[in-house]
Scaffold this motif. Structure first.
Motif, PDB file in Angstrom:
ATOM      1  N   ALA A 133       0.834  -1.199   0.000  1.00 34.85           N
ATOM      2  CA  ALA A 133       0.000   0.000   0.000  1.00 34.85           C
ATOM      3  C   ALA A 133       0.868   1.248   0.000  1.00 34.85           C
ATOM      4  N   ARG A 134       0.544   2.198  -0.851  1.00 26.30           N
ATOM      5  CA  ARG A 134       1.299   3.444  -0.920  1.00 26.30           C
ATOM      6  C   ARG A 134       1.148   4.220   0.385  1.00 26.30           C
ATOM      7  N   SER A 135       2.267   4.775   0.862  1.00 27.24           N
ATOM      8  CA  SER A 135       2.222   5.624   2.046  1.00 27.24           C
ATOM      9  C   SER A 135       2.874   6.980   1.790  1.00 27.24           C
ATOM     10  N   GLY A 136       3.495   7.145   0.628  1.00 29.56           N
ATOM     11  CA  GLY A 136       4.153   8.402   0.280  1.00 29.56           C
ATOM     12  C   GLY A 136       3.802   8.825  -1.127  1.00 29.56           C
ATOM     13  N   GLU A 137       4.729   9.509  -1.798  1.00 29.46           N
ATOM     14  CA  GLU A 137       4.491  10.031  -3.142  1.00 29.46           C
ATOM     15  C   GLU A 137       4.708   8.986  -4.240  1.00 29.46           C
ATOM     16  N   ASP A 138       5.330   7.861  -3.902  1.00 27.84           N
ATOM     17  CA  ASP A 138       5.635   6.829  -4.895  1.00 27.84           C
ATOM     18  C   ASP A 138       4.422   5.933  -5.104  1.00 27.84           C
ATOM     19  N   MET A 139       3.724   6.109  -6.238  1.00 25.38           N
ATOM     20  CA  MET A 139       2.538   5.297  -6.552  1.00 25.38           C
ATOM     21  C   MET A 139       2.919   3.937  -7.131  1.00 25.38           C
ATOM     22  N   SER A 140       4.164   3.797  -7.586  1.00 29.79           N
ATOM     23  CA  SER A 140       4.554   2.575  -8.291  1.00 29.79           C
ATOM     24  C   SER A 140       4.757   1.384  -7.356  1.00 29.79           C
ATOM     25  N   VAL A 141       4.688   1.610  -6.032  1.00 34.48           N
ATOM     26  CA  VAL A 141       4.826   0.494  -5.085  1.00 34.48           C
ATOM     27  C   VAL A 141       3.491  -0.206  -4.859  1.00 34.48           C
ATOM     28  N   ASP A 142       2.396   0.427  -5.273  1.00 32.38           N
ATOM     29  CA  ASP A 142       1.041  -0.049  -4.946  1.00 32.38           C
ATOM     30  C   ASP A 142       0.445  -0.783  -6.145  1.00 32.38           C
ATOM     31  N   TYR A 143       0.454  -2.110  -6.101  1.00 29.00           N
ATOM     32  CA  TYR A 143      -0.064  -2.914  -7.210  1.00 29.00           C
ATOM     33  C   TYR A 143      -0.150  -4.378  -6.788  1.00 29.00           C
ATOM     34  N   VAL A 144      -1.027  -5.126  -7.424  1.00 29.87           N
ATOM     35  CA  VAL A 144      -1.038  -6.580  -7.361  1.00 29.87           C
ATOM     36  C   VAL A 144      -1.338  -7.070  -8.772  1.00 29.87           C
ATOM     37  N   LEU A 145      -0.427  -7.842  -9.332  1.00 29.11           N
ATOM     38  CA  LEU A 145      -0.609  -8.415 -10.663  1.00 29.11           C
ATOM     39  C   LEU A 145      -1.173  -9.823 -10.526  1.00 29.11           C
TER      40      LEU A 145
END
Length: 267
Positions: A133-145
């Protein structure tokens, strides 16, 4: 020592510092984010050299359902299907909509066209290691493929094509594709800022985007996916949405080496 000269010099230096700070706050996107009452300044429409393409006719964004072991399906967010260059189809949703630590464990994830389950596809296997889950400005950590079996029978109109640019351009017109109360909805907007870890879009319409995370954004120029909705905020009376860029999702899907069963996966 000329005290008056020193005082004047100090005041002049302070004025210069304050002017520089004001410039940072008012004339940079990072600075304007710190001023919630300042309307976002959308960049001018860019020149886009990529080929034009039609917008999808399908809803694109599907309703995400989750089923924990021994339980029934419940809506959890949104997701979508996209096609890799080799023809393989991948499902994707957000990490913040799921929990891999609870008991009973998560068993299935489904994507559906309706608030009643009726899944387009049901997943029991992940594609690679899920993000967080995103907790900062980096959206690229939040995903499930999610792994789509090659034999899966899917409506081809529900499968979206990633924009090969990987990122949109600042000022580019885009549209959020989603489902609300079983109805396909589209919300127009413009790209505010672009970074490999996050794209921010300012929406034309003021609406409540709660629960729409996981929905795809489509370029109005190419007709292809440019990102997945992750986060939202408001500034100057406008709705802003933060996206996980499609180039990052495609890269993660191509690099996936493991395909764990959802029910067996633990962080």
């Amino acid at each position: 020592m000329n005290v008056r000269f020193v005082v004047r010099g100090s005041l002049l230096a302070l004025i210069v510092v304050l002017a520089a700070l004001a410039a940072v706050l008012l004339f940079t996107e990072q600075g304007r984010r710190l001023l919630p009452t300042t309307p976002p300044e959308v960049p001018a429409a860019p020149v886009i050299t990529a080929p034009r393409g039609p917008l999808p006719n399908s809803p694109g964004g599907l309703i995400e359902w989750t089923r924990y072991d021994g339980g029934s399906y419940n809506p959890a967010g949104h997701g979508f299907l996209f096609r890799l260059a080799n023809g393989q189809v991948v499902g994707v949703t957000t990490a913040h909509s799921l929990s891999f630590e609870v008991q009973p464990p998560l068993r299935h994830i489904a994507l559906a066209l309706h608030e009643q389950t009726q899944p387009v596809i049901q997943f029991d296997t992940l594609r690679g290691t899920p993000g967080v889950a995103r907790s900062g400005e980096d959206m690229s950590v939040d995903y499930v493929l999610l792994n789509v079996p090659t034999e899966a029978a899917l409506d081809p109109t529900l499968i979206l094509d990633p924009d090969p640019r990987g990122l949109p351009q600042a000022g580019e017109r885009v549209v959020l594709y989603t489902l609300i109360n079983d109805q396909a909805r589209r919300f127009d907007g413009a790209v505010l800022s672009v970074d490999p870890t996050a794209v921010w879009v300012v929406m034309d319409e003021v609406f409540d985007p709660g629960g729409l995370s996981g929905s795809p954004f489509i370029s109005q120029h190419t007709g292809q996916v440019i990102g997945m909705a992750i986060a939202t905020t408001r500034r100057g009376g406008k709705v802003l949405l933060g996206l996980h860029p499609i180039g990052s999702l495609v890269e993660k899907a191509l690099k996936a080496q493991t395909f764990p069963k959802i029910i067996d996966y633990r962080r």
